[in-house]
Design an enzyme around this catalytic site. Sequence first.
Site, PDB file in Angstrom:
ATOM      1  N   HIS A 146      -9.556   1.024   4.586  1.00  0.00           N
ATOM      2  CA  HIS A 146      -8.291   1.233   5.289  1.00  0.00           C
ATOM      3  C   HIS A 146      -8.521   2.202   6.448  1.00  0.00           C
ATOM      4  CE1 HIS A 146      -4.272   2.600   6.220  1.00  0.00           C
ATOM      5  NE2 HIS A 146      -3.844   1.468   5.685  1.00  0.00           N
ATOM      6  N   GLU A 156      -5.359  -4.833  10.488  1.00  0.00           N
ATOM      7  CA  GLU A 156      -4.332  -3.820  10.697  1.00  0.00           C
ATOM      8  C   GLU A 156      -4.634  -3.048  11.974  1.00  0.00           C
ATOM      9  OE1 GLU A 156      -2.379  -2.583   6.780  1.00  0.00           O
ATOM     10  OE2 GLU A 156      -4.341  -1.644   6.767  1.00  0.00           O
ATOM     11  N   GLY A 215       2.331   2.509  10.657  1.00  0.00           N
ATOM     12  CA  GLY A 215       3.254   3.626  10.486  1.00  0.00           C
ATOM     13  C   GLY A 215       3.935   4.070  11.774  1.00  0.00           C
ATOM     14  N   GLY A 231       2.880  -1.078   4.259  1.00  0.00           N
ATOM     15  CA  GLY A 231       2.911   0.341   3.908  1.00  0.00           C
ATOM     16  C   GLY A 231       4.339   0.786   3.639  1.00  0.00           C
ATOM     17  N   GLY A 232       4.957   1.399   4.634  1.00  0.00           N
ATOM     18  CA  GLY A 232       6.297   1.992   4.477  1.00  0.00           C
ATOM     19  C   GLY A 232       7.311   1.083   3.800  1.00  0.00           C
ATOM     20  N   GLU A 287      -6.987   4.676   7.489  1.00  0.00           N
ATOM     21  CA  GLU A 287      -6.826   6.111   7.177  1.00  0.00           C
ATOM     22  C   GLU A 287      -8.061   6.645   6.457  1.00  0.00           C
ATOM     23  OE1 GLU A 287      -2.959   5.656   5.335  1.00  0.00           O
ATOM     24  OE2 GLU A 287      -2.212   5.025   7.293  1.00  0.00           O
ATOM     25  N   ASN A 323       0.872  -1.176   0.000  1.00  0.00           N
ATOM     26  CA  ASN A 323       0.000   0.000   0.000  1.00  0.00           C
ATOM     27  C   ASN A 323       0.909   1.226   0.000  1.00  0.00           C
ATOM     28  OD1 ASN A 323      -1.791   2.058   0.500  1.00  0.00           O
ATOM     29  ND2 ASN A 323      -2.285   1.401   2.596  1.00  0.00           N
ATOM     30  N   TRP A 324       1.027   1.852  -1.162  1.00  0.00           N
ATOM     31  CA  TRP A 324       1.986   2.964  -1.297  1.00  0.00           C
ATOM     32  C   TRP A 324       1.481   4.259  -0.686  1.00  0.00           C
ATOM     33  CZ3 TRP A 324       3.849   2.542  -7.141  1.00  0.00           C
ATOM     34  CH2 TRP A 324       4.416   1.286  -7.335  1.00  0.00           C
ATOM     35  N   LYS A 325       0.199   4.298  -0.352  1.00  0.00           N
ATOM     36  CA  LYS A 325      -0.415   5.525   0.200  1.00  0.00           C
ATOM     37  C   LYS A 325      -0.146   6.708  -0.734  1.00  0.00           C
ATOM     38  CE  LYS A 325      -0.228   3.354   4.662  1.00  0.00           C
ATOM     39  NZ  LYS A 325      -0.181   3.441   6.104  1.00  0.00           N
ATOM     40  N   SER A 336       3.359  -1.846  10.380  1.00  0.00           N
ATOM     41  CA  SER A 336       4.805  -1.894  10.601  1.00  0.00           C
ATOM     42  C   SER A 336       5.406  -3.271  10.335  1.00  0.00           C
ATOM     43  CB  SER A 336       5.166  -1.398  12.012  1.00  0.00           C
ATOM     44  OG  SER A 336       4.742  -0.051  12.171  1.00  0.00           O
TER      45      SER A 336
END
Length: 247
Positions: free
Chosen positions: A92, A164, A170, A231-232, A94, A9-11, A210
């Site tokens: 998600h 999640e 994050g 993610g990251g 967010e 997930n590149w956001k 994470s």
Amino acid sequence: MAQKIVAGNWKMNLNLNDAKALVQNVNQQNKREDVTVMMFPPALFVADVAAESNGIKVGTQNFYFEEKGAFTGEVAIDQIRSVGGEIALIGHSERRSIFGESDALLKQKVDAAVSAGFDFIFCCGEPLEIREAGTQEEYVKAQLEAALFHLPKEAVQDVVIAYEPVWAIGTGKTATSDQAEEMHAAIRSWIVDSYDQDTAEKVSILYGGSCNENNAKELFSCPNVDGGLIGGASLKADAFCAIIDSF
Ligand code: PGA
């Protein structure tokens, strides 16, 4: 058997050049045919990433449930499909917390995806205060009951669920493998209760929060963890491929 999946997930990260370089690098390095790899770039880059996908399943981080019309700023399933997108994230954390997406809206998105025959990953997970109160299982079960478990069995067996915990996203603070396994086993048992064992075994349940190249092996070795939503660590080809190789 549930598929093994590693999804990035590149956001709201990367520009077009970075996006193309990332998918090309992952393709060069990744040799695993037993793991389904997915990428969720910003919607703007889905066409370019899909053009380089070479077996990677590419999709969007969001969509709107209506087919078309006066919905400024939104994208529809048919539009995603028309540029090579095959899947989308729904719910998600967010989207839920920053953009105020409610269970009722997420249910409309789930129904739109199912009626269009479009794949999705349904995200769920509790915030920190719920984990501290020890009521995370009731919380996550309610999220699934509100927007997913109304589906018929034939639709649910194709769904991917991502657990999640919001406090792990994050933050560099991962759930322990015991915490992840406990929730994943609970999710699978609710699918058995609402449907049956056979359906529950077909649903891939991914962990997100994470997850990185150092902790993926331990998380993925849990019996009910079928992969990760990353993610990251999905923004660097080396780290992302090391996570794929953690299976
Ligand atoms: P993270 O994000 O890996 O950066 O914690 C996971 C996610 O939000 O999907």
